[in-house]
Structures are given as structure tokens and as C-alpha cells.
Design an enzyme around this catalytic site. Structure first.
Site, mmCIF file in Angstrom:
data_model
loop_
_atom_site.group_PDB
_atom_site.id
_atom_site.type_symbol
_atom_site.label_atom_id
_atom_site.label_comp_id
_atom_site.label_asym_id
_atom_site.label_seq_id
_atom_site.Cartn_x
_atom_site.Cartn_y
_atom_site.Cartn_z
ATOM 1 N N ASP A 1 -6.746 5.863 5.782
ATOM 2 C CA ASP A 1 -5.349 5.489 6.024
ATOM 3 C C ASP A 1 -4.919 4.380 5.057
ATOM 4 O OD1 ASP A 1 -6.794 3.444 7.181
ATOM 5 O OD2 ASP A 1 -5.680 3.427 9.071
ATOM 6 N N SER A 2 -5.854 3.935 4.199
ATOM 7 C CA SER A 2 -5.481 3.055 3.084
ATOM 8 C C SER A 2 -4.452 3.741 2.192
ATOM 9 C CB SER A 2 -6.723 2.680 2.269
ATOM 10 O OG SER A 2 -7.460 3.841 1.918
ATOM 11 N N ASP B 1 -9.084 9.736 8.426
ATOM 12 C CA ASP B 1 -8.821 8.600 9.318
ATOM 13 C C ASP B 1 -7.794 8.968 10.389
ATOM 14 O OD1 ASP B 1 -10.343 6.348 8.862
ATOM 15 O OD2 ASP B 1 -9.012 5.540 7.317
ATOM 16 N N LYS C 1 -12.428 9.592 11.437
ATOM 17 C CA LYS C 1 -12.904 8.208 11.546
ATOM 18 C C LYS C 1 -11.906 7.425 12.369
ATOM 19 C CE LYS C 1 -12.833 5.157 7.943
ATOM 20 N NZ LYS C 1 -11.943 4.090 8.475
ATOM 21 N N GLU D 1 -11.182 3.327 14.142
ATOM 22 C CA GLU D 1 -11.582 1.918 14.131
ATOM 23 C C GLU D 1 -11.829 1.416 15.547
ATOM 24 O OE1 GLU D 1 -8.779 -0.478 11.947
ATOM 25 O OE2 GLU D 1 -8.845 0.840 10.197
ATOM 26 N N GLU E 1 -17.144 -2.870 7.572
ATOM 27 C CA GLU E 1 -16.282 -3.425 6.518
ATOM 28 C C GLU E 1 -16.208 -4.945 6.596
ATOM 29 O OE1 GLU E 1 -12.422 -1.596 6.173
ATOM 30 O OE2 GLU E 1 -11.726 -3.100 4.715
HETATM 31 O O1 KIV Z 1 -8.748 3.546 4.931
HETATM 32 C C1 KIV Z 1 -9.752 3.432 4.211
HETATM 33 O O2 KIV Z 1 -9.733 3.692 3.005
HETATM 34 C C2 KIV Z 1 -10.976 2.970 4.831
HETATM 35 C C3 KIV Z 1 -12.077 2.541 3.927
HETATM 36 C C4 KIV Z 1 -11.706 1.276 3.298
HETATM 37 C C5 KIV Z 1 -13.378 2.490 4.630
HETATM 38 O O3 KIV Z 1 -11.074 2.904 6.022
#
Ligand code: KIV
Length: 300
Positions: A77-78, A116, A146, A148, A215
Site C-alpha cells: 500500500d506504499s 496489502d 498482508k 498490519e 519493519e
Molecule cells: O507497503 C509496503 O510497501 C510495505 C513494505 C514497506 C513492507 O508494506
């Protein structure tokens, strides 16, 4: 409408029709790629012989380029900041994750693709998480999601894994919680916080996560977690003590002038792109481009 249903609305299919047979050809063929059990199985008796390689990918072409070199591609989600210029990952939507997830699956054939779960799509309940994770899997063809969070998310991770959804955990610095954490600094400098991060990682591990992203933590914490959990630990800003590493691809390619301290730049694409755009602009302005080589002429 419940949690983003119906699935079909605006769905971006990963499946293509083979025009010679008119059969739907699933791409990828399930089971041919790196699988969640294969990643989980890379850590044996607490040791990972060969570190696991993961990079972020958001587009089809980047996935094609990264796939031969990676065990896992993360549609992080970056992308909120990297692709959309958003101030954080908070505004990222299910639609963004599904569209980019499908593109990355289409561009890859070997790596496990994990997507994510965006902020607000899983925290309310395990049921909400299942609805959103299953939508992500149906619309993208990805093999895992994924999410959090540590102890608070363990019941959700267990709920998903028991219902056919492989989950990667994410503890330590969790960017979706930036408003609670107060910033993006390294976590675990205080004893109490270090203990909490370790407890989070253990909870996520016991809940069935097949790997865990850790992280922005001090090296000692990364070391303790890697020794304590059975799932492979993928570090980002978490030292070399982990079972594998992940970076935001655009950071390691040098596309941004400012990157966190833990990023190593393997290229300087920002200046190379700038140089190429400058050369093009100069040639257009002095009529050096296009030349005869780039011009259609009648066939002789
Ligand atoms: O969103 C993302 O790119 C991430 C990585 C930094 C692990 O969660």
C-alpha cells in the site's frame, strides 16, 4: 452493500481467453508459482539457508522485470505515496489495491504475489477481513494478503488462514498506524515497546502467518523475533538478522531524492530519467528528433 460487495462490480479480471481454443486460460496456473507453504518451508529448525528476496511492485512491466529475481512480489500500500502522491497509506482504497494487484499478477509467473490489505478493510472484524481479502484474491489472482498489526490482529489472521487465505503479518513500524505512533521513526527503543513488538510477532506467528514483515526495529529486536518465531521474518529497516529482506523498489532504484536510512540505492534512476528527458526535449526543440530512422515513408 457489505464490505465492498458485490465482488463483480468493477472487477479487473486476471484471466484471459486463449483465442485459438476459446478456453479461459488461468494466468497464472495455480500451483506453478512459488507458494505460501514453499516460503514457509524455507525456514527449517529456525534457520533459513538462503535468504528470501522480496520487492514491491505496482505495475505489470515492473513485475516482469523483477519476477525472475524475487521469491515474492509485494503489491504494497506504499503505492499510495509512490504512485499516487498521497501523504500516507491511510487513503489507499480496495480499488487501487485490486487494480495494481491484478497488473502485477499479469506481469509475473514465478514469484508469489502478495497484496496489502488497505487501511480500513480488515480491522473491524475477522469477517470484514475475510470479505475484503477474498475480494482481493478473486480480482487479482494473488496468492496471499498482508495485513498490519500484532496481538490485536492474531484472531483475524487465524480466521483467514483457516479459510484458505495465506497471510503475511507485519509488525514493528506499521505505517497505517502512523497517527497512533506519531511518525515513521524506528520502533523498540524503549524496553516496554521492544517486548510488545516481540509479543506481536509471536502472536502473528502462532495465528498462522506464513511469513512476517518486521519493519523499522532495532537489530536486537529483529534478532530476537527471528529466533523466536517459526515463520520466515522478512526485514525492512530491521538489519541482516532476518530470514529475508524487502525494499520499496522505487527507493532502491533511486527514484526518490529522500529515502529512509535503511535503504540502499542500487541505481540512480531519477537522474538518468531526468537526463533522458532533457536530451529528448533538446532534440525536439532543435528538430534533431525525429530523424529519417523514426519516420514512415512510402514503401519502395
Ligand atoms: O507497503 C509496503 O510497501 C510495505 C513494505 C514497506 C513492507 O508494506
Amino acid at each position: 452493500m457489505v464490505y465492498g460487495w458485490p465482488l463483480e462490480s468493477g472487477a479487473m479480471s486476471t484471466f484471459t481467453i486463449d483465442s485459438s481454443t476459446s478456453r479461459a486460460t488461468p494466468s497464472p496456473v495455480p500451483g506453478k508459482r512459488t507458494t505460501a507453504p514453499a516460503i514457509r518451508g524455507r525456514k527449517v529448525d529456525g534457520k533459513t539457508e538462503q535468504p528470501i528476496v522480496m520487492l514491491t511492485a505496482y505495475t505489470m512491466r515492473m513485475a516482469q522485470l523483477l519476477d525472475p529475481h524475487c521469491d515474492m512480489l509485494l503489491v504494497g500500500d506504499s503505492l499510495g505515496q509512490v504512485i499516487y502522491g498521497l501523504p500516507s497509506t491511510i487513503p489507499v482504497t480496495m480499488e487501487m489495491m485490486c487494480a495494481h494487484g491484478a497488473a502485477v499478477v499479469r506481469g509475473s509467473w514465478h514469484a508469489l504475489v502478495a497484496v496489502d490489505m488497505p487501511f480500513g478493510s480488515y480491522e473491524a472484524s475477522p469477517e470484514q477481513a475475510f470479505h475484503c481479502a477474498s475480494r482481493i484474491m478473486k480480482e487479482t489472482g494473488c496468492a496471499a494478503v498482508k495485513l498490519e498489526g500484532g496481538e490485536a490482529m492474531a484472531p483475524t489472521i487465524e480466521f483467514l488462514t483457516h479459510r484458505g487465505i495465506p497471510v503475511i503479518g507485519h509488525v514493528g513500524l506499521t505505517p497505517q498506524a502512523v497517527n497512533v505512533l506519531g511518525g515513521y521513526g524506528a520502533r523498540g527503543r524503549e524496553d516496554q515497546e521492544a517486548k510488545k513488538i516481540l509479543a506481536d510477532a509471536k502472536a502473528v506467528d502462532q495465528a498462522g502467518a506464513f511469513s512476517i514483515v518486521v519493519e523499522g526495529v532495532l537489530e536486537g529486536i529483529a534478532n530476537d523475533i527471528t529466533k523466536a518465531v517459526s515463520a520466515p521474518v522478512i526485514g525492512i529497516g530491521a538489519s541482516s538478522k532476518c530470514d529475508g529482506q524487502v525494499l520499496v523498489t522505487d527507493d532502491m532504484l533511486g527514484l526518490f531524492e529522500r529515502t529512509p536510512r535503511f535503504v540502499k540505492r542500487y541505481d540512480d534512476l531519477a537522474s538518468r530519467i531526468g537526463d533522458a528527458a532533457k536530451a529528448y526535449a533538446e532534440e525536439v526543440r532543435d528538430r534533431g528528433f525525429p530523424t529519417a530512422d523514426q519516420t514512415y515513408r512510402p514503401k519502395s
